[in-house]
Design a protein around this motif. Sequence first.
Motif, PDB file in Angstrom:
ATOM      1  N   GLY A   1       0.777  -1.216   0.000  1.00 55.29           N
ATOM      2  CA  GLY A   1       0.000   0.000   0.000  1.00 55.29           C
ATOM      3  C   GLY A   1       0.816   1.278   0.000  1.00 55.29           C
ATOM      4  N   ASN A   2       2.114   1.195  -0.095  1.00 58.26           N
ATOM      5  CA  ASN A   2       2.947   2.392  -0.098  1.00 58.26           C
ATOM      6  C   ASN A   2       3.556   2.604  -1.474  1.00 58.26           C
ATOM      7  OD1 ASN A   2       2.539   2.808   2.648  1.00 58.26           O
ATOM      8  ND2 ASN A   2       4.168   1.358   3.158  1.00 58.26           N
ATOM      9  N   GLY A   3       3.648   3.808  -1.925  1.00 55.39           N
ATOM     10  CA  GLY A   3       4.343   4.100  -3.170  1.00 55.39           C
ATOM     11  C   GLY A   3       3.424   4.069  -4.380  1.00 55.39           C
ATOM     12  N   TRP A   4       4.011   4.301  -5.544  1.00 63.32           N
ATOM     13  CA  TRP A   4       3.246   4.403  -6.789  1.00 63.32           C
ATOM     14  C   TRP A   4       2.814   3.048  -7.330  1.00 63.32           C
ATOM     15  CZ3 TRP A   4       1.543   8.885  -8.618  1.00 63.32           C
ATOM     16  CH2 TRP A   4       2.146  10.045  -8.161  1.00 63.32           C
ATOM     17  N   ASN A   5       3.570   2.011  -7.167  1.00 66.74           N
ATOM     18  CA  ASN A   5       3.318   0.726  -7.817  1.00 66.74           C
ATOM     19  C   ASN A   5       2.625  -0.298  -6.925  1.00 66.74           C
ATOM     20  OD1 ASN A   5       4.490   1.527 -10.238  1.00 66.74           O
ATOM     21  ND2 ASN A   5       6.536   1.086  -9.437  1.00 66.74           N
ATOM     22  N   SER A   6       1.995   0.126  -5.885  1.00 64.73           N
ATOM     23  CA  SER A   6       1.333  -0.841  -5.018  1.00 64.73           C
ATOM     24  C   SER A   6      -0.118  -1.026  -5.453  1.00 64.73           C
ATOM     25  CB  SER A   6       1.373  -0.359  -3.571  1.00 64.73           C
ATOM     26  OG  SER A   6       0.642   0.847  -3.470  1.00 64.73           O
ATOM     27  N   GLY A   7      -0.697  -2.158  -5.144  1.00 66.70           N
ATOM     28  CA  GLY A   7      -2.089  -2.429  -5.495  1.00 66.70           C
ATOM     29  C   GLY A   7      -2.238  -2.826  -6.956  1.00 66.70           C
ATOM     30  N   TRP A   8      -3.479  -2.968  -7.371  1.00 66.01           N
ATOM     31  CA  TRP A   8      -3.764  -3.426  -8.731  1.00 66.01           C
ATOM     32  C   TRP A   8      -3.698  -2.296  -9.735  1.00 66.01           C
ATOM     33  CZ3 TRP A   8      -4.457  -8.324 -10.473  1.00 66.01           C
ATOM     34  CH2 TRP A   8      -4.539  -9.306  -9.503  1.00 66.01           C
ATOM     35  N   GLY A   9      -4.304  -1.176  -9.451  1.00 71.50           N
ATOM     36  CA  GLY A   9      -4.328  -0.080 -10.403  1.00 71.50           C
ATOM     37  C   GLY A   9      -5.297  -0.365 -11.543  1.00 71.50           C
ATOM     38  N   GLY A  10      -5.426   0.578 -12.480  1.00 73.88           N
ATOM     39  CA  GLY A  10      -6.351   0.433 -13.597  1.00 73.88           C
ATOM     40  C   GLY A  10      -5.946  -0.665 -14.562  1.00 73.88           C
ATOM     41  N   GLY A  11      -4.673  -0.787 -14.870  1.00 76.81           N
ATOM     42  CA  GLY A  11      -4.199  -1.802 -15.806  1.00 76.81           C
ATOM     43  C   GLY A  11      -4.336  -3.217 -15.263  1.00 76.81           C
ATOM     44  N   GLY A  12      -4.168  -3.370 -13.974  1.00 76.31           N
ATOM     45  CA  GLY A  12      -4.287  -4.697 -13.363  1.00 76.31           C
ATOM     46  C   GLY A  12      -5.694  -5.242 -13.440  1.00 76.31           C
ATOM     47  N   ILE A  13      -6.682  -4.382 -13.252  1.00 77.66           N
ATOM     48  CA  ILE A  13      -8.079  -4.808 -13.330  1.00 77.66           C
ATOM     49  C   ILE A  13      -8.413  -5.202 -14.759  1.00 77.66           C
ATOM     50  CG2 ILE A  13     -10.463  -4.032 -13.117  1.00 77.66           C
ATOM     51  CD1 ILE A  13      -9.520  -2.307 -10.753  1.00 77.66           C
ATOM     52  N   LEU A  14      -7.959  -4.416 -15.731  1.00 80.45           N
ATOM     53  CA  LEU A  14      -8.191  -4.730 -17.140  1.00 80.45           C
ATOM     54  C   LEU A  14      -7.557  -6.066 -17.515  1.00 80.45           C
ATOM     55  CD1 LEU A  14      -9.262  -3.864 -19.930  1.00 80.45           C
ATOM     56  CD2 LEU A  14      -7.046  -2.753 -20.299  1.00 80.45           C
ATOM     57  N   MET A  15      -6.346  -6.296 -17.074  1.00 80.24           N
ATOM     58  CA  MET A  15      -5.665  -7.558 -17.369  1.00 80.24           C
ATOM     59  C   MET A  15      -6.386  -8.739 -16.729  1.00 80.24           C
ATOM     60  SD  MET A  15      -3.268  -7.056 -19.446  1.00 80.24           S
ATOM     61  CE  MET A  15      -2.302  -8.534 -19.322  1.00 80.24           C
ATOM     62  N   THR A  16      -6.923  -8.569 -15.530  1.00 79.56           N
ATOM     63  CA  THR A  16      -7.670  -9.628 -14.873  1.00 79.56           C
ATOM     64  C   THR A  16      -8.924  -9.975 -15.660  1.00 79.56           C
ATOM     65  OG1 THR A  16      -6.854  -8.898 -12.720  1.00 79.56           O
ATOM     66  CG2 THR A  16      -8.797 -10.307 -12.731  1.00 79.56           C
ATOM     67  N   VAL A  17      -9.658  -8.975 -16.096  1.00 77.64           N
ATOM     68  CA  VAL A  17     -10.875  -9.203 -16.886  1.00 77.64           C
ATOM     69  C   VAL A  17     -10.524  -9.905 -18.191  1.00 77.64           C
ATOM     70  CG1 VAL A  17     -12.726  -8.045 -18.146  1.00 77.64           C
ATOM     71  CG2 VAL A  17     -12.160  -7.309 -15.834  1.00 77.64           C
ATOM     72  N   LEU A  18      -9.467  -9.458 -18.863  1.00 75.10           N
ATOM     73  CA  LEU A  18      -9.059 -10.085 -20.113  1.00 75.10           C
ATOM     74  C   LEU A  18      -8.626 -11.540 -19.912  1.00 75.10           C
ATOM     75  CD1 LEU A  18      -7.149  -7.194 -21.906  1.00 75.10           C
ATOM     76  CD2 LEU A  18      -9.419  -8.112 -22.442  1.00 75.10           C
ATOM     77  N   MET A  19      -7.976 -11.833 -18.823  1.00 81.43           N
ATOM     78  CA  MET A  19      -7.565 -13.209 -18.541  1.00 81.43           C
ATOM     79  C   MET A  19      -8.777 -14.104 -18.290  1.00 81.43           C
ATOM     80  SD  MET A  19      -4.400 -13.673 -18.950  1.00 81.43           S
ATOM     81  CE  MET A  19      -4.192 -15.241 -18.160  1.00 81.43           C
ATOM     82  N   VAL A  20      -9.774 -13.586 -17.586  1.00 75.38           N
ATOM     83  CA  VAL A  20     -10.995 -14.359 -17.351  1.00 75.38           C
ATOM     84  C   VAL A  20     -11.714 -14.623 -18.673  1.00 75.38           C
ATOM     85  CG1 VAL A  20     -13.277 -14.304 -16.267  1.00 75.38           C
ATOM     86  CG2 VAL A  20     -11.268 -13.616 -14.957  1.00 75.38           C
ATOM     87  N   VAL A  21     -11.806 -13.602 -19.528  1.00 69.65           N
ATOM     88  CA  VAL A  21     -12.447 -13.765 -20.838  1.00 69.65           C
ATOM     89  C   VAL A  21     -11.686 -14.794 -21.670  1.00 69.65           C
ATOM     90  CG1 VAL A  21     -12.948 -12.576 -23.013  1.00 69.65           C
ATOM     91  CG2 VAL A  21     -13.531 -11.499 -20.846  1.00 69.65           C
ATOM     92  N   LEU A  22     -10.362 -14.725 -21.657  1.00 66.80           N
ATOM     93  CA  LEU A  22      -9.541 -15.690 -22.398  1.00 66.80           C
ATOM     94  C   LEU A  22      -9.746 -17.103 -21.863  1.00 66.80           C
ATOM     95  CD1 LEU A  22      -7.338 -16.239 -24.510  1.00 66.80           C
ATOM     96  CD2 LEU A  22      -5.666 -15.880 -22.690  1.00 66.80           C
ATOM     97  N   LEU A  23      -9.800 -17.254 -20.554  1.00 70.31           N
ATOM     98  CA  LEU A  23     -10.012 -18.573 -19.961  1.00 70.31           C
ATOM     99  C   LEU A  23     -11.369 -19.149 -20.351  1.00 70.31           C
ATOM    100  CD1 LEU A  23      -8.971 -20.763 -18.021  1.00 70.31           C
ATOM    101  CD2 LEU A  23     -10.076 -19.504 -16.172  1.00 70.31           C
ATOM    102  N   VAL A  24     -12.414 -18.324 -20.321  1.00 67.01           N
ATOM    103  CA  VAL A  24     -13.746 -18.772 -20.728  1.00 67.01           C
ATOM    104  C   VAL A  24     -13.751 -19.160 -22.207  1.00 67.01           C
ATOM    105  CG1 VAL A  24     -16.131 -18.008 -21.071  1.00 67.01           C
ATOM    106  CG2 VAL A  24     -14.972 -17.520 -18.923  1.00 67.01           C
ATOM    107  N   ALA A  25     -13.082 -18.375 -23.046  1.00 65.09           N
ATOM    108  CA  ALA A  25     -13.025 -18.675 -24.481  1.00 65.09           C
ATOM    109  C   ALA A  25     -12.309 -19.995 -24.740  1.00 65.09           C
ATOM    110  CB  ALA A  25     -12.326 -17.536 -25.220  1.00 65.09           C
ATOM    111  N   VAL A  26     -11.251 -20.271 -24.007  1.00 65.65           N
ATOM    112  CA  VAL A  26     -10.532 -21.538 -24.173  1.00 65.65           C
ATOM    113  C   VAL A  26     -11.406 -22.712 -23.742  1.00 65.65           C
ATOM    114  CG1 VAL A  26      -8.583 -22.888 -23.295  1.00 65.65           C
ATOM    115  CG2 VAL A  26      -8.240 -20.528 -24.026  1.00 65.65           C
ATOM    116  N   ILE A  27     -12.115 -22.571 -22.644  1.00 65.49           N
ATOM    117  CA  ILE A  27     -12.994 -23.645 -22.169  1.00 65.49           C
ATOM    118  C   ILE A  27     -14.104 -23.902 -23.170  1.00 65.49           C
ATOM    119  CG2 ILE A  27     -14.672 -24.262 -20.389  1.00 65.49           C
ATOM    120  CD1 ILE A  27     -12.808 -22.850 -18.368  1.00 65.49           C
ATOM    121  N   VAL A  28     -14.724 -22.852 -23.700  1.00 69.70           N
ATOM    122  CA  VAL A  28     -15.783 -23.014 -24.694  1.00 69.70           C
ATOM    123  C   VAL A  28     -15.243 -23.673 -25.956  1.00 69.70           C
ATOM    124  CG1 VAL A  28     -17.340 -21.732 -26.229  1.00 69.70           C
ATOM    125  CG2 VAL A  28     -17.240 -21.165 -23.804  1.00 69.70           C
TER     126      VAL A  28
END
Length: 91
Positions: free
Chosen positions: A7-34
């Motif tokens: 929680g300290n500094g600029w690079n802590s936590g998920w941030g905007g890019g981390g949330i986007l990457m998580t959503v994209l990974m879930v979509v990719l995983l669902v697409a592979v399963i389908v």
Amino acid sequence: MCGYGWGNGWNSGWGGGGILMTVLMVVLLVAVIVAIIFAVRYLSGSGSSHHRGGPGLEGMRAEDRLADRFARGEIDEDEFRKRMTLLREHR
């Protein structure tokens, strides 16, 4: 103060890019399963009626459906003949 802990500094936590990457990974995983499910259904032949030995009820002519019902004993001979006559008259 910029430390290296949680929680300290600029690079802590998920941030905007981390949330986007998580959503994209879930979509990719669902697409592979389908894709795997469709591939298994296609290769096993359960996806279409051509692999099961012929057309389903939707692809049968009316006369064939009637003959099938007669063969299974759902209708008797008199009913079969009456309906077959009607079908042939109204072509």
